[in-house]
Design a protein around this motif. Structure first.
Motif, PDB file in Angstrom:
ATOM      1  N   HIS A 136       0.808  -1.211   0.000  1.00  0.00           N
ATOM      2  CA  HIS A 136       0.000   0.000   0.000  1.00  0.00           C
ATOM      3  C   HIS A 136       0.854   1.279   0.000  1.00  0.00           C
ATOM      4  N   ASP A 137       2.085   1.141   0.490  1.00  0.00           N
ATOM      5  CA  ASP A 137       2.945   2.324   0.513  1.00  0.00           C
ATOM      6  C   ASP A 137       3.410   2.730  -0.892  1.00  0.00           C
ATOM      7  N   GLN A 138       3.221   1.856  -1.877  1.00  0.00           N
ATOM      8  CA  GLN A 138       3.624   2.147  -3.253  1.00  0.00           C
ATOM      9  C   GLN A 138       2.430   2.254  -4.207  1.00  0.00           C
ATOM     10  N   GLU A 139       1.257   2.406  -3.662  1.00  0.00           N
ATOM     11  CA  GLU A 139       0.088   2.478  -4.533  1.00  0.00           C
ATOM     12  C   GLU A 139       0.110   3.764  -5.364  1.00  0.00           C
ATOM     13  N   MET A 140      -0.526   3.703  -6.503  1.00  0.00           N
ATOM     14  CA  MET A 140      -0.562   4.820  -7.453  1.00  0.00           C
ATOM     15  C   MET A 140      -1.998   5.037  -7.919  1.00  0.00           C
ATOM     16  N   ILE A 175     -12.023   4.320  -7.118  1.00  0.00           N
ATOM     17  CA  ILE A 175     -12.380   4.966  -5.852  1.00  0.00           C
ATOM     18  C   ILE A 175     -12.739   6.419  -6.163  1.00  0.00           C
ATOM     19  N   SER A 176     -13.571   7.007  -5.319  1.00  0.00           N
ATOM     20  CA  SER A 176     -13.988   8.383  -5.546  1.00  0.00           C
ATOM     21  C   SER A 176     -12.867   9.347  -5.168  1.00  0.00           C
ATOM     22  N   LYS A 177     -12.981  10.559  -5.680  1.00  0.00           N
ATOM     23  CA  LYS A 177     -11.963  11.572  -5.420  1.00  0.00           C
ATOM     24  C   LYS A 177     -11.876  11.926  -3.940  1.00  0.00           C
ATOM     25  N   SER A 178     -12.996  11.841  -3.239  1.00  0.00           N
ATOM     26  CA  SER A 178     -12.999  12.168  -1.805  1.00  0.00           C
ATOM     27  C   SER A 178     -12.208  11.162  -0.973  1.00  0.00           C
ATOM     28  N   LYS A 179     -11.931   9.982  -1.543  1.00  0.00           N
ATOM     29  CA  LYS A 179     -11.176   8.937  -0.835  1.00  0.00           C
ATOM     30  C   LYS A 179      -9.757   8.814  -1.386  1.00  0.00           C
ATOM     31  N   LYS A 180      -9.256   9.891  -1.946  1.00  0.00           N
ATOM     32  CA  LYS A 180      -7.919   9.863  -2.528  1.00  0.00           C
ATOM     33  C   LYS A 180      -6.859   9.604  -1.478  1.00  0.00           C
ATOM     34  N   ASP A 181      -6.986  10.195  -0.316  1.00  0.00           N
ATOM     35  CA  ASP A 181      -6.019  10.025   0.766  1.00  0.00           C
ATOM     36  C   ASP A 181      -6.207   8.653   1.414  1.00  0.00           C
ATOM     37  N   ARG A 182      -5.104   7.940   1.645  1.00  0.00           N
ATOM     38  CA  ARG A 182      -5.190   6.610   2.240  1.00  0.00           C
ATOM     39  C   ARG A 182      -5.793   6.642   3.645  1.00  0.00           C
ATOM     40  N   LYS A 183      -5.581   7.729   4.370  1.00  0.00           N
ATOM     41  CA  LYS A 183      -6.095   7.805   5.741  1.00  0.00           C
ATOM     42  C   LYS A 183      -7.614   7.862   5.776  1.00  0.00           C
ATOM     43  N   ARG A 185      -9.594   6.046   3.977  1.00  0.00           N
ATOM     44  CA  ARG A 185     -10.168   4.749   3.582  1.00  0.00           C
ATOM     45  C   ARG A 185      -9.375   3.601   4.204  1.00  0.00           C
ATOM     46  N   PRO A 186      -9.389   3.479   5.496  1.00  0.00           N
ATOM     47  CA  PRO A 186      -8.621   2.400   6.139  1.00  0.00           C
ATOM     48  C   PRO A 186      -9.102   1.003   5.766  1.00  0.00           C
ATOM     49  N   GLU A 187     -10.379   0.879   5.437  1.00  0.00           N
ATOM     50  CA  GLU A 187     -10.906  -0.449   5.119  1.00  0.00           C
ATOM     51  C   GLU A 187     -10.403  -0.959   3.764  1.00  0.00           C
ATOM     52  N   SER A 188      -9.848  -0.080   2.979  1.00  0.00           N
ATOM     53  CA  SER A 188      -9.314  -0.528   1.690  1.00  0.00           C
ATOM     54  C   SER A 188      -7.883  -1.046   1.807  1.00  0.00           C
ATOM     55  N   LEU A 189      -7.234  -0.778   2.935  1.00  0.00           N
ATOM     56  CA  LEU A 189      -5.839  -1.187   3.122  1.00  0.00           C
ATOM     57  C   LEU A 189      -5.807  -2.609   3.683  1.00  0.00           C
ATOM     58  N   VAL A 190      -6.013  -3.547   2.798  1.00  0.00           N
ATOM     59  CA  VAL A 190      -6.083  -4.952   3.198  1.00  0.00           C
ATOM     60  C   VAL A 190      -4.702  -5.425   3.620  1.00  0.00           C
ATOM     61  N   GLN A 191      -4.648  -6.075   4.786  1.00  0.00           N
ATOM     62  CA  GLN A 191      -3.393  -6.595   5.322  1.00  0.00           C
ATOM     63  C   GLN A 191      -3.362  -8.114   5.218  1.00  0.00           C
ATOM     64  N   GLY A 192      -2.161  -8.659   5.253  1.00  0.00           N
ATOM     65  CA  GLY A 192      -2.017 -10.105   5.183  1.00  0.00           C
ATOM     66  C   GLY A 192      -2.036 -10.615   3.757  1.00  0.00           C
ATOM     67  N   LYS A 256     -17.041   3.643   1.721  1.00  0.00           N
ATOM     68  CA  LYS A 256     -15.896   3.263   2.545  1.00  0.00           C
ATOM     69  C   LYS A 256     -14.560   3.460   1.830  1.00  0.00           C
ATOM     70  N   GLY A 257     -14.587   3.752   0.551  1.00  0.00           N
ATOM     71  CA  GLY A 257     -13.343   3.930  -0.191  1.00  0.00           C
ATOM     72  C   GLY A 257     -12.716   2.626  -0.621  1.00  0.00           C
ATOM     73  N   ILE A 258     -13.486   1.541  -0.624  1.00  0.00           N
ATOM     74  CA  ILE A 258     -12.971   0.252  -1.091  1.00  0.00           C
ATOM     75  C   ILE A 258     -13.030   0.231  -2.616  1.00  0.00           C
ATOM     76  N   PRO A 259     -11.957  -0.150  -3.292  1.00  0.00           N
ATOM     77  CA  PRO A 259     -11.958  -0.127  -4.764  1.00  0.00           C
ATOM     78  C   PRO A 259     -13.058  -1.015  -5.343  1.00  0.00           C
TER      79      PRO A 259
END
Length: 311
Positions: A136-140, A175-183, A185-192, A256-259
């Motif tokens: 996620h740190d390299q997302e574009m 994702i919508s423009k309002s969810k551009k910032d990763r902070k 949309r935490p639910e989109s940052l899938v871990q594991g 929720k900002g999930i793609p």
């Protein structure tokens, strides 16, 4: 005295007629010549024949058609050639869509560790699966992109496959423009570890109206797969994640900002039938115009006159 006056008047009245009889006529003194008489005008000649009495031939005279007629003749030929070319393009596009649809119905293929980018066009729209961890740190973000009238972006996240030691680029969706910032949309940052199912796609090409990407400012206007792969340290392999969400799920993901992934279908444009109709229609219309221009004499210039070769 009176009788003498009357006799003098009578003699005076008879004098002019007597003088006329004594003076010979000037015309009578002319000599008759054998030389043919020269007539001042042709109509004075009794043997004259008018050009109207000869058999006439109707001809056209006046200015000829200009260079514009050449241009008008080239247009239908060019339009017909383009229409024929579009017929071949239609056959090619129809075969390509049929091949891509056949690949969609095949079961998903596990993505190999190493993929030759030159072989990707042969597997375009092939369903594949890949397992790994999202970086996620390299997302574009690529965009802006519109969806249902709302502005947004495509979220591209590198997928690192630890067991295989390779990384590929995954287009997770919109994702919508309002969810551009990763902070936001935490639910989109899938871990594991995750398993992504999607379509293996050929690298995209930008059109002439799309500006150049600016990787130094993280601004991507079109997905340049090779440029993005070099930036993320991955293979130049592009996978589009698919999903079949219903309407309620789409609204929930958007909030929720999930793609929102794309459906598993072929979205290749096929407008060649319209182009065929347009070009062939233009060829027919301009051919009729050319015929009418050639057949009809130029206005106010060409006249029909009588041609007489015996003047």
């Amino acid at each position: 005295m009176k009788a003498a006056t009357q006799a003098l008047r009578a003699a005076t009245r008879q004098a002019p007629s007597t003088l006329r009889q004594q003076v010979p006529c000037r015309a009578a003194r002319r000599f008759i010549s054998d030389t043919p008489r020269r007539y001042k005008q042709p109509v004075d000649d009794p043997n004259f024949t008018s050009i109207l009495d000869n058999p006439p031939e109707l001809i056209r005279t006046g200015r000829k058609h200009g260079k514009g007629l050449i241009v008008l003749a080239i247009i239908p030929i060019t339009a017909f050639a383009l229409g024929t070319w579009q017929v071949k393009r239609l056959e090619w596009k129809t075969d390509l869509i049929a091949k891509c649809e056949d690949r969609l119905v095949a079961p998903p293929l596990p993505l190999p560790p190493k993929i030759d980018p030159e072989a990707v066009p042969e597997f375009d729209y092939r369903r594949v699966t890949a397992t790994g961890h999202f970086r996620h740190d390299q997302e574009m973000l690529v965009g802006p992109r519109m969806r249902d009238g709302e502005e947004g972006y495509m979220l591209i996240t590198p997928l690192e496959r630890e067991g295989e030691g390779t990384t590929v680029l995954v287009n997770r969706g919109w994702i919508s423009k309002s969810k551009k910032d990763r902070k936001s949309r935490p639910e989109s940052l899938v871990q594991g570890e995750v398993t992504v199912e999607g379509l293996l796609r050929e690298p995209w090409k930008k059109n002439m109206f799309t500006p150049e990407n600016r990787p130094d400012k993280s601004e991507f206007y079109f997905p340049d797969v090779y440029q993005m792969a070099e930036l993320a340290g991955s293979q130049p392999i592009w996978v589009e994640q698919t999903m079949e969400p219903d309407l309620l799920t789409v609204y929930d993901y958007q909030a929720k900002g999930i793609p929102i992934g794309r459906p598993a279908e072929v979205n290749l444009r096929n407008n060649h039938a319209q182009y065929i109709f347009t070009w062939y229609g233009l060829a027919v219309a301009t051919s009729i115009m050319f015929y009418l221009v050639v057949k009809k004499p130029p206005t106010d210039v060409t006249r029909r006159v009588r041609l007489n070769k015996q003047w």
